[in-house]
Design a protein around this motif. Structure first.
Motif, PDB file in Angstrom:
ATOM      1  N   LYS A  40       0.842  -1.199   0.000  1.00 28.66           N
ATOM      2  CA  LYS A  40       0.000   0.000   0.000  1.00 28.66           C
ATOM      3  C   LYS A  40       0.882   1.255   0.000  1.00 28.66           C
ATOM      4  N   LYS A  41       1.972   1.214   0.775  1.00 23.80           N
ATOM      5  CA  LYS A  41       2.923   2.328   0.792  1.00 23.80           C
ATOM      6  C   LYS A  41       3.729   2.385  -0.501  1.00 23.80           C
ATOM      7  N   ALA A  42       4.337   1.255  -0.848  1.00 22.98           N
ATOM      8  CA  ALA A  42       5.300   1.233  -1.957  1.00 22.98           C
ATOM      9  C   ALA A  42       4.649   1.541  -3.302  1.00 22.98           C
ATOM     10  N   CYS A  43       3.398   1.113  -3.475  1.00 23.15           N
ATOM     11  CA  CYS A  43       2.716   1.304  -4.757  1.00 23.15           C
ATOM     12  C   CYS A  43       1.628   2.369  -4.682  1.00 23.15           C
ATOM     13  N   GLN A  44       1.548   3.056  -3.541  1.00 22.83           N
ATOM     14  CA  GLN A  44       0.568   4.136  -3.347  1.00 22.83           C
ATOM     15  C   GLN A  44      -0.845   3.680  -3.707  1.00 22.83           C
ATOM     16  N   LEU A  45      -1.353   2.732  -2.924  1.00 25.20           N
ATOM     17  CA  LEU A  45      -2.644   2.109  -3.187  1.00 25.20           C
ATOM     18  C   LEU A  45      -3.724   2.622  -2.245  1.00 25.20           C
ATOM     19  N   HIS A 170       4.901   8.002   6.232  1.00 31.70           N
ATOM     20  CA  HIS A 170       4.683   9.418   5.964  1.00 31.70           C
ATOM     21  C   HIS A 170       3.199   9.671   5.742  1.00 31.70           C
ATOM     22  N   THR A 171       2.728  10.800   6.228  1.00 26.90           N
ATOM     23  CA  THR A 171       1.339  11.181   5.990  1.00 26.90           C
ATOM     24  C   THR A 171       1.194  11.645   4.538  1.00 26.90           C
ATOM     25  N   PRO A 172      -0.031  11.624   3.993  1.00 25.96           N
ATOM     26  CA  PRO A 172      -0.235  12.140   2.627  1.00 25.96           C
ATOM     27  C   PRO A 172       0.260  13.577   2.473  1.00 25.96           C
ATOM     28  N   GLN A 176       3.167  14.943  -0.177  1.00 27.28           N
ATOM     29  CA  GLN A 176       2.901  16.022  -1.135  1.00 27.28           C
ATOM     30  C   GLN A 176       4.027  17.051  -1.152  1.00 27.28           C
ATOM     31  N   ASN A 177       4.729  17.165  -0.023  1.00 28.22           N
ATOM     32  CA  ASN A 177       5.824  18.138   0.074  1.00 28.22           C
ATOM     33  C   ASN A 177       7.144  17.606  -0.485  1.00 28.22           C
ATOM     34  N   PHE A 178       7.174  16.293  -0.846  1.00 27.50           N
ATOM     35  CA  PHE A 178       8.383  15.714  -1.429  1.00 27.50           C
ATOM     36  C   PHE A 178       8.548  16.224  -2.858  1.00 27.50           C
TER      37      PHE A 178
END
Length: 428
Positions: A40-45, A170-172, A176-178
């Motif tokens: 879920k983290k690695a593939c942004q699911l 990391h929070t969404p 977004q700030n990355f």
């Protein structure tokens, strides 16, 4: 020189090797709670997308079980095991390019292939274990081998949590700030952490396959099933002329559904009934429920020396029904700990239903085994029903009436459904 008969000695070697397979497929099922949050983290699911991990595994079982039974029927137990191990290793190896590509679809394909291999192993190993010795102790023997399935259930999340999960969350808003480069580096780091564990898994499975290649397994001579008039043995849905096979498939479907449902919603149940934080609930499930499940397998094997397997199965089903009634009606620690006790009494159910379901079938046990493995699809159907009840009522606690009803089917099988009745022969 040993005084032990060669046959008995070869049975012991075969038993040890076959038992190792129970650990291998247990690892697949019990690593999923780690893979779901990790991918879920690695593939942004989304949560829905991440749930397809379970779908890929159960779908593999459902689709491949019958082909696995046909393969075993034609080529025998040993070739079925080797083919299953090779499929498992191929699927595990595919995790490496899937991680490099950071492709969720690739991961799902790899999981489907691993599950296909595990389906072969489970379709072969369960009936084979029951044949390695006295028919009277087949249920006890299968329960002992299945105890190592419990060991895998306990160890898999520990190993996965240690070597796959990074602990970096990391929070969404933070993501977004990355910058694009920072985000890509972070996601690649998360995806790549899965490579070494799955390289090790691939190597271990191939090593086990080598042991099987160079070990002579005892040939199991079974009674032939009827000829179809053209020199071929029948191998079809006619297996369901055996009433106890039909009831075994039904009972296994509802048991697996109950097992998955009880565990899948435990964390939410604990929050709803006791206000327990999710990390504490996860800890209780791993170190109380799953250890209880593992110990229950060993204890069940011991109890079967003194209690008929069918009676023990019925007793355990009644106990689980009572525990779930308490979990439905109580709140606080009583509700949570009632639910935590359920896996101990679930522990013997799958192997006992399986062994009773194929008893007295001879060669037909291979196709019966396929249908029993297919019934694992209950794990993909029962939990969504529980989720629907929770959504409609606003109470995840109320949803636990579903596994309670599932155990009623298990109770019936242990009471009457398991009895072998010789099919009537129609004279034309």
């Amino acid at each position: 020189m040993s005084n032990q008969p060669p046959k008995a000695a070869s049975y012991k070697v075969a038993f040890v090797l076959i038992t190792s397979l129970f650990f291998i497929w247990a690892f697949l099922h019990n690593i999923n709670p780690i893979l779901i949050p990790h991918l879920k983290k690695a593939c942004q699911l989304t949560d829905l997308q991440s749930s397809f991990i379970d779908t890929a595994v159960y779908l593999g079982y459902f689709i491949i079980a019958l082909p696995a039974g046909w393969f075993m029927h034609k080529y025998g137990y040993k070739k079925g095991i080797l083919f299953g191990l090779i499929l498992y290793a191929i699927g595990a190896a595919l995790f490496i390019p899937a991680a490099s590509a950071r492709s969720y679809n690739f991961f799902l394909v790899a999981l489907f292939i691993i599950a296909s291999g595990a389906t072969f192993l489970e379709t072969v190993a369960n009936p084979y274990i029951t044949k390695l010795g006295d028919k009277a102790s087949s249920e006890q023997r299968l329960n002992f081998a299945q105890s190592f399935n419990g060991v895998g259930a306990f160890i898999a999340p520990i190993i996965g949590g240690q070597f796959i999960l990074s602990g970096i969350e990391h929070t969404p808003r933070e993501l977004q700030n990355f910058s694009p480069e920072q985000l890509n580096n972070y996601l690649s780091f998360e995806a790549n952490s899965i490579k070494i564990p799955y390289m090790v898994i691939t190597g271990v499975v191939l090593l086990v396959a080598l042991f099987f290649v160079f070990t002579r397994l005892p040939e199991i001579v079974e009674e032939d099933i009827e000829d179809d008039g053209h020199g071929h043995k029948s191998f079809s849905l006619k297996i369901f002329r055996h009433r106890h096979v039909t009831w075994a498939v039904i009972a296994e479907f509802f048991y697996v559904g109950a097992q998955v449902g009880v565990g899948s919603f435990f964390i939410r149940f604990s929050r709803f009934t006791m206000g327990l934080p999710e990390k504490e609930a996860a800890y209780l499930w791993g170190f109380i429920a799953m250890v209880g499940f593992m110990l229950g397998r060993f204890a069940g094997t011991f109890f079967m020396r003194y209690v008929k397997p069918s009676k023990l199965l019925s007793l355990y089903a009644v106990i689980n029904i009572v525990l779930l009634i308490i979990a439905l009606m109580a709140f606080g620690k009583i509700a949570v700990y009632s639910l935590l006790a359920v896996p101990f009494f679930m522990s013997i159910m799958f192997p006992t239903i399986f062994a009773l379901g194929i008893k007295g079938l001879g060669e037909e046990s291979k196709i019966a085994s396929s249908f029993l493995v297919m019934s694992i699809v209950g794990g993909a159907i029962i939990p969504p029903i529980m989720g629907q009840i929770s959504d409609k009522t606003g109470s995840i606690q109320m949803a636990y009436i579903v596994p309670l009803l599932c155990f009623v089917f298990v109770l019936y099988f242990g009471w009457k459904g398991y009895k072998f009745v010789e099919p009537k022969t129609v004279v034309v």
